[in-house]
Design a protein around this motif. Structure first.
Motif, short mmCIF file in Angstrom:
data_model
loop_
_atom_site.label_atom_id
_atom_site.label_comp_id
_atom_site.label_asym_id
_atom_site.label_seq_id
_atom_site.Cartn_x
_atom_site.Cartn_y
_atom_site.Cartn_z
N PRO A 25 0.80 -1.24 0.00
CA PRO A 25 0.00 0.00 0.00
C PRO A 25 0.82 1.28 0.00
CG PRO A 25 -0.02 -1.01 2.17
CD PRO A 25 0.67 -1.99 1.26
N THR A 26 2.07 1.23 0.44
CA THR A 26 2.88 2.44 0.49
C THR A 26 4.20 2.23 -0.24
OG1 THR A 26 3.93 1.85 2.59
CG2 THR A 26 1.88 3.11 2.70
N ALA A 27 4.74 3.31 -0.77
CA ALA A 27 6.04 3.26 -1.44
C ALA A 27 6.68 4.63 -1.31
CB ALA A 27 5.89 2.87 -2.90
N ARG A 28 8.01 4.66 -1.31
CA ARG A 28 8.72 5.93 -1.19
C ARG A 28 10.10 5.81 -1.83
NH1 ARG A 28 9.03 4.01 4.34
NH2 ARG A 28 11.20 3.48 4.91
N ALA A 29 10.65 6.96 -2.18
CA ALA A 29 12.01 7.00 -2.69
C ALA A 29 12.97 7.04 -1.51
CB ALA A 29 12.21 8.23 -3.57
N ARG A 30 14.00 6.22 -1.59
CA ARG A 30 15.03 6.20 -0.56
C ARG A 30 16.38 6.15 -1.26
NH1 ARG A 30 15.34 2.02 4.62
NH2 ARG A 30 17.11 3.04 5.66
N GLY A 31 17.01 7.31 -1.37
CA GLY A 31 18.26 7.39 -2.12
C GLY A 31 18.01 7.12 -3.59
N ASP A 32 18.64 6.12 -4.14
CA ASP A 32 18.50 5.77 -5.55
C ASP A 32 17.49 4.66 -5.79
OD1 ASP A 32 20.44 7.66 -6.10
OD2 ASP A 32 22.09 6.20 -6.13
N VAL A 33 16.69 4.33 -4.78
CA VAL A 33 15.80 3.16 -4.85
C VAL A 33 14.38 3.55 -4.47
CG1 VAL A 33 15.39 0.84 -3.96
CG2 VAL A 33 17.73 1.64 -4.26
N VAL A 34 13.41 2.90 -5.11
CA VAL A 34 12.02 2.97 -4.68
C VAL A 34 11.74 1.73 -3.85
CG1 VAL A 34 9.60 3.03 -5.40
CG2 VAL A 34 11.33 4.24 -6.74
N GLU A 35 11.22 1.92 -2.65
CA GLU A 35 10.90 0.81 -1.76
C GLU A 35 9.42 0.83 -1.42
OE1 GLU A 35 15.12 0.20 0.64
OE2 GLU A 35 13.47 1.26 1.64
N ALA A 36 8.81 -0.36 -1.39
CA ALA A 36 7.39 -0.50 -1.08
C ALA A 36 7.21 -1.31 0.19
CB ALA A 36 6.65 -1.17 -2.24
N TYR A 37 6.30 -0.86 1.05
CA TYR A 37 6.11 -1.47 2.36
C TYR A 37 4.64 -1.80 2.62
CZ TYR A 37 10.83 0.03 3.64
OH TYR A 37 12.19 0.20 3.70
N ASP A 38 4.45 -2.86 3.37
CA ASP A 38 3.15 -3.18 3.96
C ASP A 38 3.37 -3.09 5.47
OD1 ASP A 38 0.72 -4.07 4.76
OD2 ASP A 38 0.71 -5.88 3.53
N GLY A 61 -1.78 -0.39 -4.73
CA GLY A 61 -0.80 -1.43 -4.95
C GLY A 61 0.21 -1.13 -6.03
N HIS A 62 0.12 0.03 -6.67
CA HIS A 62 1.07 0.44 -7.69
C HIS A 62 1.91 1.60 -7.16
CE1 HIS A 62 -0.77 -1.62 -11.32
NE2 HIS A 62 -1.63 -1.87 -10.34
N ALA A 63 3.06 1.80 -7.77
CA ALA A 63 3.90 2.96 -7.46
C ALA A 63 4.29 3.62 -8.77
CB ALA A 63 5.13 2.55 -6.66
N PHE A 64 3.81 4.84 -8.96
CA PHE A 64 4.22 5.64 -10.11
C PHE A 64 5.41 6.49 -9.68
CE2 PHE A 64 -0.37 4.99 -10.41
CZ PHE A 64 -0.44 4.31 -11.62
N THR A 73 7.51 5.76 -14.57
CA THR A 73 7.31 4.31 -14.57
C THR A 73 6.15 3.92 -13.66
OG1 THR A 73 8.90 4.00 -12.75
CG2 THR A 73 9.76 3.85 -15.01
N ASP A 74 5.59 2.75 -13.94
CA ASP A 74 4.55 2.16 -13.10
C ASP A 74 5.01 0.78 -12.69
OD1 ASP A 74 2.25 1.22 -11.86
OD2 ASP A 74 1.25 0.75 -13.75
N THR A 75 5.06 0.54 -11.39
CA THR A 75 5.52 -0.74 -10.85
C THR A 75 4.47 -1.28 -9.88
OG1 THR A 75 7.71 0.28 -10.83
CG2 THR A 75 7.51 -1.88 -9.81
N ASP A 76 4.18 -2.58 -9.97
CA ASP A 76 3.25 -3.21 -9.03
C ASP A 76 3.93 -4.21 -8.12
OD1 ASP A 76 3.74 -5.35 -10.68
OD2 ASP A 76 1.69 -5.53 -11.44
N GLY A 77 5.25 -4.26 -8.16
CA GLY A 77 6.01 -5.19 -7.33
C GLY A 77 6.39 -6.46 -8.06
N ARG A 78 5.57 -6.88 -9.00
CA ARG A 78 5.89 -8.09 -9.77
C ARG A 78 6.59 -7.76 -11.08
NH1 ARG A 78 0.81 -9.65 -7.22
NH2 ARG A 78 -0.29 -8.34 -8.71
N SER A 79 6.32 -6.56 -11.61
CA SER A 79 6.95 -6.14 -12.87
C SER A 79 6.90 -4.62 -12.96
CB SER A 79 6.22 -6.76 -14.07
OG SER A 79 4.90 -6.24 -14.17
N VAL A 80 7.74 -4.09 -13.85
CA VAL A 80 7.63 -2.68 -14.23
C VAL A 80 6.69 -2.64 -15.42
CG1 VAL A 80 8.87 -0.59 -14.86
CG2 VAL A 80 10.00 -2.32 -13.45
N ARG A 81 5.49 -2.16 -15.21
CA ARG A 81 4.41 -2.34 -16.18
C ARG A 81 4.55 -1.44 -17.39
NH1 ARG A 81 -0.36 -0.95 -14.34
NH2 ARG A 81 -1.60 -2.59 -15.32
#
Length: 206
Positions: A25-38, A61-64, A73-81
């Motif tokens: 449900p949540t995602a954020r930029a951390r340095g050079d990486v996008v991280e998603a958390y439950d 469930g997506h992170a733009f 980009t659009d990512t759902d955790g399983r792929s970069v859509r």
């Protein structure tokens, strides 16, 4: 055999490096990486070689993400859509960052606001639905955009011109104006748009 090995070692498109996991449900930029958390649990990580995420918009469930090279980009955790490039925005993004650039419009539409234009993409597949360029002598200010009901109000300061030209309103169907007849935003095969003629919805004929 050689072709199979070459396929496995070829670089990922756009430098993608995804450590997959379930949607979060949540995602954020951390340095050079996008991280998603439950909650506090890390679900997936996404990076692009040599690139930095400037802004992340999590939704359903997506992170733009908008990156420092002008890619969205659009990512759902399983792929970069999908990946979409923003024309002539790289230098501005690197100088100003991505504040306010990514704006959800409802009905599965994502607005990307840059000084020169507002572009709207269908979130299901990244299809470009409409583009609204800034008026001559004007520039959009994404960090000053606000929601008002279903509409997104975007500041458009101009060097010259009436104050009424310095604010635009858009929604998932495009610029809001009397008697508009916008295109529908449904994917092909999804049936007719719910309101193909907006003026009839706002003012039914007598």
């Amino acid at each position: 055999m050689l072709l199979s090995v070459a396929h496995q070692i070829r670089p990922a498109p756009y430098g993608d490096r995804l450590t997959p996991g379930p949607p979060a449900p949540t995602a954020r930029a951390r340095g050079d990486v996008v991280e998603a958390y439950d909650g506090r649990t890390l679900r997936w990580r996404y990076a692009r070689v040599g690139r930095r995420p400037l802004s992340v918009l999590p939704t359903r469930g997506h992170a733009f993400t908008v990156w420092d090279d002008g890619l969205v980009t659009d990512t759902d955790g399983r792929s970069v859509r999908w990946h979409r490039a923003l024309p002539a925005a790289t230098d501005w993004l690197r100088d100003r960052g991505g504040t306010g650039v990514l704006r959800p419009l409802g009905r599965g539409i994502l607005a990307v606001v840059t000084p020169a234009r507002i572009a709207a993409y269908r979130t299901a597949d990244g299809d470009l639905r409409w583009v609204l360029p800034a008026r001559a002598g004007c520039a959009f200010r994404p960090e000053r955009a606000v929601r008002h009901g279903p509409a997104l109000l975007v500041a458009q300061p101009c060097a010259h011109g009436a104050w009424t030209a310095q604010l635009v309103a858009v929604d998932d169907l495009g610029g809001i104006a009397p008697h508009r007849t916008p295109l529908g935003n449904d994917r092909p095969g999804a049936g007719r748009p719910e309101h193909p003629r907006t003026e009839k919805v706002l003012a039914p004929p007598r």
